[in-house]
Design an enzyme around this catalytic site. Structure first.
Site, PDB file in Angstrom:
ATOM      1  N   ASP A 170      84.750 104.705  68.051  1.00 13.04           N
ATOM      2  CA  ASP A 170      85.335 103.478  68.585  1.00 13.04           C
ATOM      3  C   ASP A 170      84.793 103.272  69.995  1.00 13.04           C
ATOM      4  O   ASP A 170      84.734 104.217  70.774  1.00 13.04           O
ATOM      5  CB  ASP A 170      86.859 103.672  68.675  1.00 13.04           C
ATOM      6  CG  ASP A 170      87.625 102.522  68.064  1.00 13.04           C
ATOM      7  OD1 ASP A 170      87.434 101.386  68.536  1.00 13.04           O
ATOM      8  OD2 ASP A 170      88.419 102.761  67.138  1.00 13.04           O
ATOM      9  N   ASP A 177      85.655  97.666  69.719  1.00 11.66           N
ATOM     10  CA  ASP A 177      87.066  97.292  69.785  1.00 11.66           C
ATOM     11  C   ASP A 177      87.289  96.002  70.569  1.00 11.66           C
ATOM     12  O   ASP A 177      86.881  95.896  71.731  1.00 11.66           O
ATOM     13  CB  ASP A 177      87.853  98.418  70.471  1.00 11.66           C
ATOM     14  CG  ASP A 177      89.337  98.092  70.557  1.00 11.66           C
ATOM     15  OD1 ASP A 177      89.998  98.164  69.516  1.00 11.66           O
ATOM     16  OD2 ASP A 177      89.816  97.757  71.661  1.00 11.66           O
ATOM     17  N   GLU A 228      84.647  94.352  65.518  1.00 10.83           N
ATOM     18  CA  GLU A 228      86.065  94.286  65.171  1.00 10.83           C
ATOM     19  C   GLU A 228      86.588  92.950  65.662  1.00 10.83           C
ATOM     20  O   GLU A 228      86.498  92.646  66.854  1.00 10.83           O
ATOM     21  CB  GLU A 228      86.874  95.409  65.829  1.00 10.83           C
ATOM     22  CG  GLU A 228      88.300  95.450  65.298  1.00 10.83           C
ATOM     23  CD  GLU A 228      89.408  95.282  66.323  1.00 10.83           C
ATOM     24  OE1 GLU A 228      90.567  95.429  65.947  1.00 10.83           O
ATOM     25  OE2 GLU A 228      89.127  94.981  67.500  1.00 10.83           O
ATOM     26  N   HIS A 231      94.684 101.224  61.392  1.00  9.63           N
ATOM     27  CA  HIS A 231      95.769 101.739  62.237  1.00  9.63           C
ATOM     28  C   HIS A 231      96.582 100.630  62.901  1.00  9.63           C
ATOM     29  O   HIS A 231      97.556 100.928  63.580  1.00  9.63           O
ATOM     30  CB  HIS A 231      95.161 102.649  63.301  1.00  9.63           C
ATOM     31  CG  HIS A 231      94.271 101.871  64.219  1.00  9.63           C
ATOM     32  ND1 HIS A 231      93.085 101.304  63.802  1.00  9.63           N
ATOM     33  CD2 HIS A 231      94.434 101.499  65.508  1.00  9.63           C
ATOM     34  CE1 HIS A 231      92.557 100.631  64.792  1.00  9.63           C
ATOM     35  NE2 HIS A 231      93.336 100.727  65.846  1.00  9.63           N
ATOM     36  N   ASP A 232      96.176  99.365  62.770  1.00 13.59           N
ATOM     37  CA  ASP A 232      96.934  98.247  63.345  1.00 13.59           C
ATOM     38  C   ASP A 232      97.783  97.545  62.297  1.00 13.59           C
ATOM     39  O   ASP A 232      98.377  96.501  62.567  1.00 13.59           O
ATOM     40  CB  ASP A 232      95.981  97.202  63.943  1.00 13.59           C
ATOM     41  CG  ASP A 232      95.261  97.721  65.170  1.00 13.59           C
ATOM     42  OD1 ASP A 232      95.801  98.599  65.852  1.00 13.59           O
ATOM     43  OD2 ASP A 232      94.147  97.235  65.435  1.00 13.59           O
TER      44      ASP A 232
HETATM   45  O1  TEU Z   1      92.974  95.687  68.267  1.00 16.18           O
HETATM   46  C1  TEU Z   1      92.508  94.409  68.610  1.00 16.18           C
HETATM   47  C2  TEU Z   1      93.366  93.292  68.285  1.00 16.18           C
HETATM   48  O2  TEU Z   1      92.848  92.190  68.260  1.00 16.18           O
HETATM   49  C3  TEU Z   1      94.850  93.343  68.248  1.00 16.18           C
HETATM   50  O3  TEU Z   1      95.314  92.059  68.327  1.00 16.18           O
HETATM   51  C4  TEU Z   1      95.477  93.864  67.041  1.00 16.18           C
HETATM   52  O4  TEU Z   1      95.577  92.830  66.108  1.00 16.18           O
HETATM   53  C5  TEU Z   1      96.802  94.413  67.496  1.00 16.18           C
HETATM   54  O5  TEU Z   1      96.834  95.696  66.976  1.00 16.18           O
HETATM   55  C6  TEU Z   1      98.059  93.677  67.186  1.00 16.18           C
HETATM   56  O6  TEU Z   1      99.201  94.498  67.188  1.00 16.18           O
HETATM   57  C7  TEU Z   1      92.288  96.742  68.867  1.00 16.18           C
HETATM   58  C8  TEU Z   1      92.755  98.075  68.323  1.00 16.18           C
HETATM   59  O7  TEU Z   1      92.464  98.164  66.968  1.00 16.18           O
HETATM   60  C9  TEU Z   1      94.208  98.268  68.632  1.00 16.18           C
HETATM   61  O8  TEU Z   1      94.699  99.462  68.103  1.00 16.18           O
HETATM   62  C10 TEU Z   1      94.355  98.269  70.129  1.00 16.18           C
HETATM   63  O9  TEU Z   1      95.731  98.340  70.452  1.00 16.18           O
HETATM   64  C11 TEU Z   1      93.758  97.018  70.755  1.00 16.18           C
HETATM   65  O10 TEU Z   1      92.454  96.737  70.270  1.00 16.18           O
HETATM   66  C12 TEU Z   1      93.608  97.222  72.239  1.00 16.18           C
HETATM   67  O11 TEU Z   1      92.600  98.156  72.487  1.00 16.18           O
END
Ligand code: TEU
Length: 590
Positions: free
Chosen positions: A137, A239, A293, A360-361
């Site tokens: 990442d 990211d 991403e 993970h989101d």
């Molecule tokens: O997520 C990017 C993102 O666009 C976020 O809006 C995501 O949809 C978010 O998790 C909503 O709850 C990335 C990573 O995947 C995430 O885990 C991080 O928290 C975020 O960037 C900040 O680095």
């Protein structure tokens, strides 16, 4: 019919034996097999199956309750047994963990809880020895506020690092409102007394946004990228990079814009210039995977990131197919089919997509797109794996989904760890919102549902740790776990291995044209994948009831079952006119 199933099973066993015995090579060598004829621009990152590891929750080796690199090393043979080709590892760099590693305070070192650089080197070596690639990442839309750059930047207005971040001097009044994803007040500008200025943070206040306008910052990032690529890693998942470029005249944005935030924060004025520069300085020098991403809010915008002629990144990982609200059931299968078909039509001749249902989101794939009720969970898990592994695009598969792990559904806010969930709760509490309704919603949607510890076996804490796990283990681990499923030839896990092996041995499932059938069918998602003489028909019953899929004439030649997720007793019934499917039945025909 029975004979066919026996024959097909034999083929699959043969394929999986071949794969498990395959000797350790780092690259998946494109062969010149004639079945690949007519495929333009073959690439290892198009042919790979990617497995995502959330390291905090995968395997703890030292009993502190947090997963670590040595834990992953101890499970390399498990990873190899899955048949996957590459691992995307969530951030493992030094971090105060406000957002579990997405707030990096040192880009060239390993987070203490996760281990040391020696552990990292051993992990990379162990993966490469097993023919598994490593994609890391790269979190450079923002850093941690504890990074040296930010400490310097905030210390004075004339510090050489001042322009590594976005600052607004308070004597000019309050800066234009910017919404923040994770801030307790949803405000992205945070006042800092030290220099009487505000700094920008799209995510939490401990994640200040880096200023990509500054060429020095960009050079620093390219150096970091080269540091890891020169160690031999195989790519980066970028990211939140779609947010990196900002309109620094800070215009007022329309009221309620946060409901459509990608449109306003994505695609900033210089985004693609930065990506082209990054490609020239870094990516063009390595044969690696580079994943966008978030990739805008339409297929056309996503294409801009990965159109080979533009020389930017190579895989677009867009959010439209997961931003569907709480569940597929509510969203509707027809709408869902339309998303994939729309993207595929734009990407059919160039560019490349990621296919995924979870990360993970997200909540667990099974709980959002399938049915985690005990009656349907095995069949629907297998069906979802079939979907992800038979679509056109590189599959990204989230750890634990191969076991059919499901949402934990916490009752109390104290059980949650996620900065997003906790800060939104705090916000509601401060503004008198409906906390009960919020908690109810989070049972289905919180990111922590996907982050509970991996369920290895039925010993305490699912064999994840000997200590107290950082996040509670889902109590269903006594039945849903890897050890039990490894010994059951009918398990969700063993089905996953079969479908991975099938994809890897079938060029049509990787590169073949995708064609959707019966778009308005509210239960069945059916499509063909065709490359040269290899043709597959995939029929998926996304519902709790039996149903018939009526075969149009052009599909009547598909009569041989390659793989189905039901055992022979309830095998799919194919007549001349239709295919009769059990609830959540999937079938792949040749
Ligand atoms: O997520 C990017 C993102 O666009 C976020 O809006 C995501 O949809 C978010 O998790 C909503 O709850 C990335 C990573 O995947 C995430 O885990 C991080 O928290 C975020 O960037 C900040 O680095």
């Amino acid at each position: 019919m029975k004979k066919e199933i026996v024959f097909i099973t034999a083929i699959l066993i043969f394929i999986s034996c071949r794969y498990s015995k395959k000797e350790t090579t780092v690259s998946i060598k494109p062969n010149n097999d004639s079945t690949f004829a007519n495929v333009k621009d073959r690439a290892w990152w198009k042919e790979a199956v990617v497995y995502q590891i959330y390291p905090r929750s995968f395997k703890d080796s030292d009993g502190d309750g947090v997963g670590d690199l040595k834990g992953i090393i101890s499970k390399l043979d498990y990873l190899k047994s899955l048949g996957i080709d590459a691992i995307w590892l969530n951030p493992i760099y030094t971090s105060p963990n406000d957002d579990n590693g997405y707030d990096i305070s040192d880009y060239r070192n390993i987070m203490k809880e996760f281990g040391t650089m020696e552990d990292f080197n051993a992990l990379l070596k162990g993966m490469h020895e097993r023919g598994i690639k490593l994609v890391m990442d790269l979190v450079v839309n923002h850093s941690s506020d504890e990074h040296y750059w930010f400490k310097q930047s905030r210390s004075s207005r004339t510090n050489p690092y001042r322009n590594y971040y976005h600052w607004w001097p308070a004597e000019k009044g309050k800066p234009t409102y910017r919404w923040s994803f994770f801030d307790v007040k949803s405000e992205a500008w945070k006042y800092d007394t030290l220099t009487n200025s505000y700094y920008l943070h799209y995510f939490s206040k401990k994640q200040p946004d880096l200023n990509w306008e500054n060429p020095k910052l960009r050079e620093e990032v390219y150096d970091i990228m080269k540091f890891w690529l020169n160690k031999g890693i195989d790519g980066f998942r970028m990211d939140a990079f779609q947010f990196a470029s900002k309109d620094t005249t800070w215009p007022t944005l329309p009221k309620g814009y946060e409901n459509n935030v990608i449109k306003y924060y994505g695609n900033g004025p210089h985004l693609h210039d930065y990506l082209q520069e990054m490609n020239k300085e870094v990516y063009s020098k390595y044969n690696v995977m580079s994943v966008a991403e978030g990739a805008g809010s339409s297929p056309e915008e996503a294409m801009k990131f990965v159109d080979p002629a533009r020389k930017e990144l190579n895989i677009a990982y867009h959010f439209e197919s997961v931003d569907i609200g709480k569940s597929l059931n509510d969203y509707g299968l027809v709408n869902y089919k339309k998303i994939f078909s729309r993207y595929d039509s734009v990407f059919k001749d160039k560019g490349w997509l990621a296919i995924f249902m979870a990360n993970h989101d997200q909540p667990r794939m099974l709980s959002k797109f399938g049915n985690d009720d005990s009656l349907y969970k095995a069949a629907s898990s297998k069906l979802l794996s079939t979907f992800v592994l038979t679509m056109r695009g590189t599959p990204y598969y989230f750890n634990g989904d191969e076991l059919g792990m499901s949402n934990i559904r916490f009752n109390n806010i104290e059980d949650y760890n996620d900065v997003d969930t906790r800060n939104k709760y705090e916000n509601l509490k401060n503004t008198g919102g409906d906390l009960k309704a919020f908690l109810e919603d989070k049972k289905q949607t919180s990111r922590d549902n996907g982050r509970t510890p991996f369920q290895w076996n039925s010993t305490p804490n699912a064999g994840f740790t000997t200590g107290k796990p950082w996040l509670k283990v889902n109590p269903n681990y006594t039945t849903v776990n890897a050890a039990t499923q490894e010994n059951d030839s009918n398990s969700v896990l063993n089905y996953f291995k079969k479908i991975v092996a099938l994809r890897k041995s079938s060029p049509a499932l990787i590169y073949g044209a995708y064609k959707l059938y019966d778009i308005n069918n509210t239960k069945v998602y059916a499509y063909t994948r065709v490359l040269n003489n290899e043709k597959f028909l995939v029929v998926l019953n996304f519902s709790n009831t039996e149903t018939d899929f009526i075969l149009p004439d052009e599909l009547k030649s598909f009569t041989t079952i390659t793989l189905t997720n039901y055992s022979s007793a309830k095998a799919v019934i194919i007549t001349n006119n239709s295919i009769h499917l059990q609830p959540w039945q999937s079938v792949i025909l040749k």
